[in-house]
Design a protein around this motif. Structure first.
Motif, short mmCIF file in Angstrom:
data_model
loop_
_atom_site.label_atom_id
_atom_site.label_comp_id
_atom_site.label_asym_id
_atom_site.label_seq_id
_atom_site.Cartn_x
_atom_site.Cartn_y
_atom_site.Cartn_z
N THR A 53 0.84 -1.20 0.00
CA THR A 53 0.00 0.00 0.00
C THR A 53 0.87 1.24 0.00
OG1 THR A 53 -0.12 0.11 2.41
CG2 THR A 53 -1.85 -1.13 1.30
N LEU A 56 -1.68 8.01 0.75
CA LEU A 56 -1.72 9.26 0.00
C LEU A 56 -1.74 10.44 0.96
CD1 LEU A 56 -4.31 8.37 -2.78
CD2 LEU A 56 -1.82 8.29 -2.90
N SER A 61 -4.65 13.42 -2.67
CA SER A 61 -5.84 12.60 -2.50
C SER A 61 -7.14 13.25 -2.95
CB SER A 61 -5.95 12.15 -1.03
OG SER A 61 -6.09 13.27 -0.19
N VAL A 66 -6.44 11.12 -7.49
CA VAL A 66 -6.60 9.67 -7.33
C VAL A 66 -6.90 9.03 -8.68
CG1 VAL A 66 -8.05 7.86 -6.33
CG2 VAL A 66 -7.27 9.78 -4.91
N ARG A 69 -3.73 8.96 -10.75
CA ARG A 69 -2.78 7.96 -10.24
C ARG A 69 -3.21 6.55 -10.61
NH1 ARG A 69 0.36 8.37 -4.80
NH2 ARG A 69 1.75 6.61 -5.04
N LEU A 70 -4.48 6.23 -10.43
CA LEU A 70 -4.95 4.89 -10.77
C LEU A 70 -4.81 4.62 -12.27
CD1 LEU A 70 -8.10 4.65 -8.47
CD2 LEU A 70 -5.88 3.52 -8.15
N LEU A 115 -4.46 -3.96 -8.47
CA LEU A 115 -4.55 -2.52 -8.25
C LEU A 115 -5.89 -2.16 -7.64
CD1 LEU A 115 -3.36 0.37 -8.72
CD2 LEU A 115 -4.47 0.31 -10.97
N TYR A 117 -7.90 0.91 -4.63
CA TYR A 117 -7.86 2.13 -3.82
C TYR A 117 -8.74 1.87 -2.60
CZ TYR A 117 -9.00 6.82 -2.21
OH TYR A 117 -9.18 7.95 -1.42
N ARG A 125 -6.33 7.28 3.16
CA ARG A 125 -6.47 6.92 1.75
C ARG A 125 -5.23 6.17 1.29
NH1 ARG A 125 -9.15 12.69 -0.13
NH2 ARG A 125 -10.92 12.49 1.29
N VAL A 127 -3.43 3.65 -1.91
CA VAL A 127 -3.39 2.97 -3.18
C VAL A 127 -2.88 1.57 -2.88
CG1 VAL A 127 -2.26 2.84 -5.43
CG2 VAL A 127 -3.03 5.04 -4.56
N SER A 129 -1.35 -1.64 -4.52
CA SER A 129 -0.71 -1.99 -5.80
C SER A 129 0.41 -2.99 -5.60
CB SER A 129 -0.15 -0.72 -6.45
OG SER A 129 0.54 -1.04 -7.65
N GLU A 132 3.66 -0.86 -7.62
CA GLU A 132 4.18 0.47 -7.27
C GLU A 132 5.34 0.35 -6.31
OE1 GLU A 132 2.04 4.55 -7.04
OE2 GLU A 132 1.69 3.44 -5.19
#
Length: 132
Positions: A53, A56, A61, A66, A69-70, A115, A117, A125, A127, A129, A132
């Motif tokens: 994770t 953010l 955020s 967001v 970024r996604l 992936l 959120y 918050r 992400v 992934s 990443e």
């Protein structure tokens, strides 16, 4: 997306990102509607692995940040949202608009097991992934 595809998103999300001690319990909560409600509540408690994770900052955020970024991480147009009261499939734009900054615990699964959120009721918050 049908119910089987939503269940696949849920299973892969949990397997990839949940704390190892929570995986079995969360995956077992997909068998009935009542248990699914407990599953969504469990996700809202943010049981995610810190090594998968990225927290953010406030500046990073906003809904548009967001979304960017996604997309930069490979999110497509379709995703699954797990909120306290429901789970649904929709577009990434609709999911981000419905979740980011709303003050409800929710998780967006963008790419199953790769992936996502997450946002807690307290405003944390993350992400989720593998890349990443």
């Amino acid at each position: 997306m049908d119910e089987a595809e939503i269940d696949d998103h849920a299973r892969q999300l949990v397997t990839a990102f949940a704390l190892p001690s929570k995986v079995g319990r969360l995956n077992s909560l997909r068998s009935t509607d009542e248990k699914r409600a407990k599953f969504r509540t469990g996700l809202g408690l943010m049981p995610f692995r810190s090594d998968r994770t990225t927290r953010l900052s406030h500046a990073d955020s906003s809904p548009s940040a967001v979304l960017t970024r996604l997309r930069d991480l490979g999110a497509g147009e379709r995703c699954v949202v797990f909120e306290e009261g429901r789970e649904w499939a929709g577009t990434l734009d609709d999911a981000v608009a419905a979740v980011v900054g709303q003050g409800d615990g929710a998780v967006i699964s963008c790419l199953p097991g790769r992936l996502g959120y997450a946002e807690s009721e307290s405003g944390e918050r993350l992400v989720l992934s593998l890349d990443e």
